[in-house]
Design an enzyme around this catalytic site. Sequence first.
Site: not given
Ligand code: BGC
Length: 715
Positions: A264
């Site tokens: 993530d």
């Molecule tokens: C979130 C994800 C997301 C990623 C990309 C993160 O902060 O937890 O769900 O896909 O950012 O934007």
Amino acid sequence: MKKEEIKKLVSNMTLEEKIGQLTQIRTSYYNNMNTSGTGTKSKLNINNNQKWMIGTVLGKLDAAMMIEIQKEYLKNNRLGIPLLFMHDIIHGFKTIFPIPLALSCSWDEGLVEKTARISAKEGSSSGYQATFSPMVDIVRDPRWGRVIESYGEDTLLNSLFGAAMVRGYQNNDLKEEDTLISCVKHFAAYGAAEGGRDYNTVDISEYRLRNEYFPPYYEAIKAGAKLVMASFNVLNGVPSTVNRWLLREVLRNEWMFDGTVISDWGAVKELIPHGVAEDSKDAAELSLKAGIDIEMSTTAYFEALPELCKDKNMEKLLDEAVEKVLLLKNECGLFEDPYRGVSTEKEKKTLLRSDFRKVAREAASKSMVLLKNSGVLPLESNKKVALVGPYANNKSILGPWSLDGDLNDVVTIYEGIKNKNIIIEAVETTPFSDINEEDISKLMNKVTTSDVVILALGEEEKQSGEAGSVSKISLESSQVKLLERMKELNKPVIVLLVNGRPLDLTNIINKADAILECWFPGTEGGNSVADILVGDYNPSGRLTMSFPNGVGQIPVYYNNLATGRPKDLLVNEKRYKSQYLDIPNEPLFPFGFGIGYSNFEYSGLTFNKNKIKRNEEIKCSIKVTNKGKYRGIETVQLYMRDKVADTSRPVKELINFKQVEINPNEIEIVDFVISEKQLRYWNTENQYKSDDGVFEFTIGKDSSSGAMFEVTLIS
Ligand code: BGC
């Protein structure tokens, strides 16, 4: 490209080029757009050479930009390996559908799949090849802002809808230009953050992981998802990003996942504050060893892998990860056509097509849940209405994860009602909080000539979504005040709720004459609300997350494990049982609940056997009669309880459901077949198995009621 050719390509790459493939940065490094992504936006230490080695990007784009960036990139990338574009397309791209939690309330797999198909058509036409969706984290704590992105508290529903989303995005053939690679997230159990506070610790036994939290990820992978995102949280002491048991043993070895794993946002370097890595080098080593193929939004791999890969074992892991990234690009045909058929003409023809808007309207209507109706709905055609509240004529109803939705395309609640030719005596869009006495008195004067007051209340978009955890989940006090004062006019008051989580409605439930949970309904939201208000659509949504009877009950969910002192069985015991002394155990509105304009009556339960062997099936049926005046959809729900098992089992588990559309005064016989496979669970011997003994089945309209029968499983 063949697998062998990919291997050959890897062998021709320099170490730095390989690391580049494993690094994901924001698209804004190429187009200078200020992307409205998530996470901390610190500038990354990427030099100009490395920029042309990067494997994947995330963030905002359109067709023209994609073509321009890819062209420039390919000019500069030594081996001509195309860049892959990813984005958060969560519940629609330009055509915005209701938030996922709302969509799940439709209990309509086909519809859910259709919304993902449309998102893929739109998103791919603007130049993306992958979306970070679906999120199939089980959610049981409405304080957590990200409940909006889940399909609720139930394992079966998250499994079915997650898989439906994957099918919709990928359409079984990623070589087709109108598809998107689907990324299942957040592996694992991100939704169980302690206290509902985002990014917080998760501690769950393997028993519950296997029985409740894992199946939705597994089903999405089985449906073909090519990408998996590791979650931010610590799971039983170890952050998912470095959790070898999770990412290697379970995901790769047991589930045979052969796609790509991404961290993530920023999670690799966040291992340092997590306290499991001393520095970037440590973080990079642990992450690669655990199986993180792509590092999102930090550069520990760039900083540390050159040194670490002097070790042959690390270099081998690096090569495997690079292969995974290249396979992903190959999967969606990027090597054959780095532009994947994108053109500005095609984009223009694809975005926000009228047939897409139609699906958005259907989806929003089917997602809304009527929680209360004392008879004021549907509105009689000659009634004059006043429409008041923060969402009366407010375009911000798309939801916090609709990054590309355009407010200009939104139909507001006011516009939707106006389209129905209802006489609107007054419209007042009020602030979310701080409505003072004087303003309320003025408002009351404005609504005096109307027959009915419609209050469009709720939460602001920013109050839920990522990093949107809150401790209070009731409406702002000034909105409650507004309702109380309007009630003084002795007119029926209909409350429309626009929000992203189950709310605590204990302080308004007895004051409103009707309550319609509209969620964040998306582009066509206003039309769908109006369809329901006038009875053009008979509300059919059913809750997929319990609405608590006060925050003190949280987490409250229907499928809790049995206790030794169950409150409902110990009727003569006043104190020594599992209960709160001050509030009921039951939620205000249970899982599966929702009413409509018809009254569906259940009768005539049948089942074919009261004893079965493992190779036999149970056949059961129930008669559903529409006793109302409106044609409507009923969701018939089948639950089970394993009464004597190796472990304590849930007091109820949804194992199937069927939707039937029935005309007034007509009857449908709804039947189910139950097989032994549905009776299994992960037991103390680490096996999915069923136990001999009695099973209780309930067929009903929600998780709190129904007709019951028992069947004994024998060997
Ligand atoms: C979130 C994800 C997301 C990623 C990309 C993160 O902060 O937890 O769900 O896909 O950012 O934007």
